[in-house]
Motif scaffolding. Structure first.
Motif, PDB file in Angstrom:
ATOM      1  N   SER A  34       0.833  -1.205   0.000  1.00 42.71           N
ATOM      2  CA  SER A  34       0.000   0.000   0.000  1.00 42.71           C
ATOM      3  C   SER A  34       0.866   1.253   0.000  1.00 42.71           C
ATOM      4  O   SER A  34       2.081   1.182   0.155  1.00 42.71           O
ATOM      5  N   SER A  35       0.233   2.389  -0.122  1.00 38.69           N
ATOM      6  CA  SER A  35       0.967   3.662  -0.103  1.00 38.69           C
ATOM      7  C   SER A  35       1.597   3.943   1.255  1.00 38.69           C
ATOM      8  O   SER A  35       2.486   4.773   1.365  1.00 38.69           O
ATOM      9  N   THR A  36       1.169   3.236   2.295  1.00 36.55           N
ATOM     10  CA  THR A  36       1.763   3.400   3.629  1.00 36.55           C
ATOM     11  C   THR A  36       2.880   2.391   3.887  1.00 36.55           C
ATOM     12  O   THR A  36       3.468   2.391   4.961  1.00 36.55           O
ATOM     13  N   SER A  40      -0.678  -5.375   1.275  1.00 38.55           N
ATOM     14  CA  SER A  40      -2.056  -5.251   0.816  1.00 38.55           C
ATOM     15  C   SER A  40      -2.454  -6.605   0.239  1.00 38.55           C
ATOM     16  O   SER A  40      -2.036  -6.978  -0.856  1.00 38.55           O
ATOM     17  N   ALA A 126       6.726   3.001   2.088  1.00 43.37           N
ATOM     18  CA  ALA A 126       6.316   2.270   0.889  1.00 43.37           C
ATOM     19  C   ALA A 126       7.525   1.945   0.025  1.00 43.37           C
ATOM     20  O   ALA A 126       7.658   0.821  -0.484  1.00 43.37           O
ATOM     21  N   ARG A 130       8.671  -1.858  -0.804  1.00 41.28           N
ATOM     22  CA  ARG A 130       8.720  -2.281  -2.215  1.00 41.28           C
ATOM     23  C   ARG A 130      10.130  -2.717  -2.608  1.00 41.28           C
ATOM     24  O   ARG A 130      10.295  -3.672  -3.365  1.00 41.28           O
TER      25      ARG A 130
END
Length: 166
Positions: A34-36, A40, A126, A130
């Motif tokens: 997720s962006s945080t 996800s 993030a 990633r």
């Protein structure tokens, strides 16, 4: 609760978690982030362009290990899953605990300025999650050993450390 009991959903979740034999190591999620920076996990597919059925991975993993979290409401004192290791994509059950949103925020504020903390990563949570996920996937694609993947993860982590004079 049905998602937690469904063995095929559990298998899809664990297929996206890089686990080690140690309870000290983080178990990183290398699927969607997720962006945080949190995992996800798409536990169930819903028709159309909806995100229903997608849950934070650490919430799903915590409940797999410790049982369903009682949700009496969504107030400030409702339980939330906190990472004791500060790695947003960590799924290690021993690194997750229940707390309140206020406790979680206070811990973040206390530890975010430590230059060795995952919270200090210059890529943000993030970007860090990633990069770690990409390192794990690259190692798996190459058929590398667990030790080689560990080196890749360590390199990905080190690349995000802030510059320091010491």
């Amino acid at each position: 609760m049905s998602w937690l009991a469904n063995e095929s959903i559990q298998a899809r979740y664990w297929a996206k978690v890089y686990r080690t034999s140690s309870t000290e190591d983080c178990w990183f999620f290398f699927g969607g982030i997720s962006s945080t920076g949190h995992a996800s996990f798409r536990a169930a597919s819903r028709p159309g362009r909806t995100r229903r059925g997608t849950v934070p991975g650490h919430l799903y993993g915590y409940q797999l290990a410790h049982g369903v979290i009682p949700r009496l409401g969504w107030g400030t004192d409702s339980p939330t899953v906190c990472h004791t290791c500060d790695n947003h994509s960590c799924q290690q059950p021993t690194h997750l605990r229940l707390g309140t949103a206020a406790e979680n925020r206070a811990e973040w504020l206390a530890r975010r300025r430590d230059p060795t903390s995952p919270l200090a990563d210059v890529r943000g949570p993030a970007g860090r999650s990633r990069a770690i996920g990409a390192a794990i996937r690259a190692g798996q694609r190459s058929g590398e050993s667990a030790a080689e993947i560990t080196v890749r993860v360590h390199t990905a982590v080190t690349e995000g450390r802030p510059l320091s004079l010491w």
